[in-house]
Scaffold this motif. Structure first.
Motif, PDB file in Angstrom:
ATOM      1  N   ASN A 173       0.812  -1.213   0.000  1.00 53.86           N
ATOM      2  CA  ASN A 173       0.000   0.000   0.000  1.00 53.86           C
ATOM      3  C   ASN A 173       0.853   1.275   0.000  1.00 53.86           C
ATOM      4  N   ASP A 196       3.703  -6.811  -1.412  1.00 56.05           N
ATOM      5  CA  ASP A 196       2.735  -7.282  -0.413  1.00 56.05           C
ATOM      6  C   ASP A 196       3.207  -8.555   0.271  1.00 56.05           C
ATOM      7  N   ASP A 204      -7.287  -1.787   2.025  1.00 55.96           N
ATOM      8  CA  ASP A 204      -7.923  -2.548   0.946  1.00 55.96           C
ATOM      9  C   ASP A 204      -6.962  -2.705  -0.235  1.00 55.96           C
ATOM     10  N   GLY A 205      -7.120  -3.847  -0.919  1.00 54.21           N
ATOM     11  CA  GLY A 205      -6.342  -4.068  -2.137  1.00 54.21           C
ATOM     12  C   GLY A 205      -5.272  -5.120  -2.018  1.00 54.21           C
ATOM     13  N   SER A 211      -3.645  -8.510  -2.401  1.00 53.42           N
ATOM     14  CA  SER A 211      -3.968  -9.609  -3.304  1.00 53.42           C
ATOM     15  C   SER A 211      -3.946 -10.955  -2.571  1.00 53.42           C
ATOM     16  N   GLU A 250      -9.045  -9.274  -4.170  1.00 53.77           N
ATOM     17  CA  GLU A 250      -8.373  -8.225  -3.406  1.00 53.77           C
ATOM     18  C   GLU A 250      -9.142  -7.994  -2.120  1.00 53.77           C
ATOM     19  N   SER A 293     -10.972  -6.487   1.094  1.00 49.05           N
ATOM     20  CA  SER A 293     -11.868  -5.359   1.347  1.00 49.05           C
ATOM     21  C   SER A 293     -12.291  -5.402   2.807  1.00 49.05           C
TER      22      SER A 293
END
Length: 406
Positions: free
Chosen positions: A234, A289, A346-347, A349, A367, A369
């Motif tokens: 992020n 990530d 959020d996002g 993977s 993804e 949330s």
């Protein structure tokens, strides 16, 4: 007998003298040139005058570098005159003429036409308009001083080349040769703008500008800036360069394209790029990530390169929970919590791999949330059977080897 021999010799001498006299009369030229001047200045009126002994029609053929023409004479009192047209007399150079009669060349000669020495215009050409600093590159100034009739002035005429750069002002004399004068002006060591002009006999040219650009960049260093060292997928990591300069300490031009190549611990390559402002390039990239180690090196392609730096990213998630519902067809992953226990942005993977008898049959991606990722295994696609599934999130992999759908 002796009298006969003397008479015979006398007869031979009379015949010879008569023959030579007849040959002289035959070769006597019926026309002669009266004009003796062979050098004129442009715009002078040029007239060629001839004396003729017979009433014969003559024409004058004139030729110079601009073309050719035939002139008819003005006849008066056994003299003929030819007035050279102004479109020929106004051009400098060599004028060749031939007097012709019935297309036969009777007499010929040359006239030299010189330009006016006082120029009224200076044609100036300069190029290239941009050169590299350092004293190796140069621009060429070409100067053509011309008179009021657009003729270049005579060779070896003095032209002064003037150029100004920063606090330096210089004047250098040159001489025209074969219609033009020229000067190679080499670049200084500093970058900037040079002003160039020229002067000839008190007449000045317009002003020209030459951009002195920085030379080829030298190697540089790179640095990294980030808010934290966690691989949350992020936040932004910024790579930036030192001030990139050439060998003369000039900052390279704004807009120079710098590429950053990133090699992760698996050997994969990522790339980001930026252009320089005031010699510095800032490039941005999102954190990975999953836990990783990056090695970064930057390139000014084909010109210069940076050192290599290493950046480590820590695992942001230590573990997560997987729950199964509705005959195992609904799979919920989460909550996904970050390094301070907060819900991960959020996002993120999440990958779900489905195997049957150790053969991969499908891969699904979601993804996150609100800290969760949810999968649904449609019974129209995945029949009732025993499968193996693997879930990967934030570099953490979980396997379920006997996974039953019903």
């Amino acid at each position: 007998m002796k009298l006969k021999q003397a008479f015979f010799l006398l007869f031979i001498q009379l015949v010879t003298v008569s023959f030579l006299s007849q040959e002289t009369i035959t070769k006597e030229t019926p026309i002669s040139l009266l004009s003796t001047k062979t050098e004129y200045t442009v715009s002078d009126k040029i007239t060629l005058e001839f004396k003729v002994t017979k009433d014969t029609i003559f024409q004058l053929y004139c030729s110079n570098s601009y073309g050719s023409t035939i002139i008819d004479p003005v006849v008066s009192n056994q003299k003929i005159k030819f007035k050279i047209p102004s479109f020929i007399s106004q051009k400098r150079g060599l004028l060749s003429w031939s007097l012709i009669n019935s297309s036969k060349n009777i007499l010929s000669g040359n006239i030299s036409i010189t330009p006016k020495q006082q120029p009224t215009k200076i044609e100036t050409y300069l190029g290239p308009p941009s050169i590299d600093a350092g004293g190796l590159d140069y621009t060429m100034l070409v100067v053509i001083p011309t008179d009021s009739l657009d003729n270049p002035i005579i060779d070896n005429s003095k032209v002064t080349v003037k150029h100004q750069f920063l606090k330096s002002e210089r004047r250098e004399p040159i001489l025209t040769n074969k219609l033009i004068g020229y000067k190679n002006i080499y670049s200084p060591k500093k970058s900037g703008r040079m002003i160039i002009s020229s002067e000839s006999y008190g007449l000045n040219s317009k002003e020209f500008d030459v951009n002195i650009m920085p030379a080829i960049a030298t190697n540089f260093k790179i640095f990294v800036h980030r808010n934290h060292e966690y691989a949350d997928g992020n936040q932004i990591t910024t790579f930036y360069t030192s001030i990139i300069k050439d060998k003369n300490n000039n900052i390279i031009s704004d807009g120079s394209y710098i590429e950053f190549y990133i090699t992760n611990k698996e050997g994969g390559i990522l790339k980001t790029a930026a252009t320089t402002i005031n010699g510095v390039a800032h490039a941005k990239i999102i954190h990975p990530d999953f836990e990783d180690i990056w090695k970064i090196k930057a390139y000014f392609i084909g010109i210069a390169e940076s050192n290599t730096i290493t950046v480590k990213y820590k695992r942001v998630i230590d573990d997560y929970i997987v729950t199964f519902k509705e005959n195992n067809r609904v799979i919920n992953i989460g909550p996904l919590e970050s390094f301070m226990g907060q819900i991960i942005p959020d996002g993120l993977s999440v990958k779900l791999s489905i195997y049957k008898k150790n053969v991969l049959i499908d891969e699904l991606f979601k993804e996150s949330s609100n800290g969760f990722a949810n999968f649904y295994l449609d019974p129209n696609i995945y029949e009732k059977d025993i499968y193996q599934i693997t879930i990967e999130a934030a570099g953490i992999k979980k396997e379920f080897k006997s996974f039953k759908l019903w």
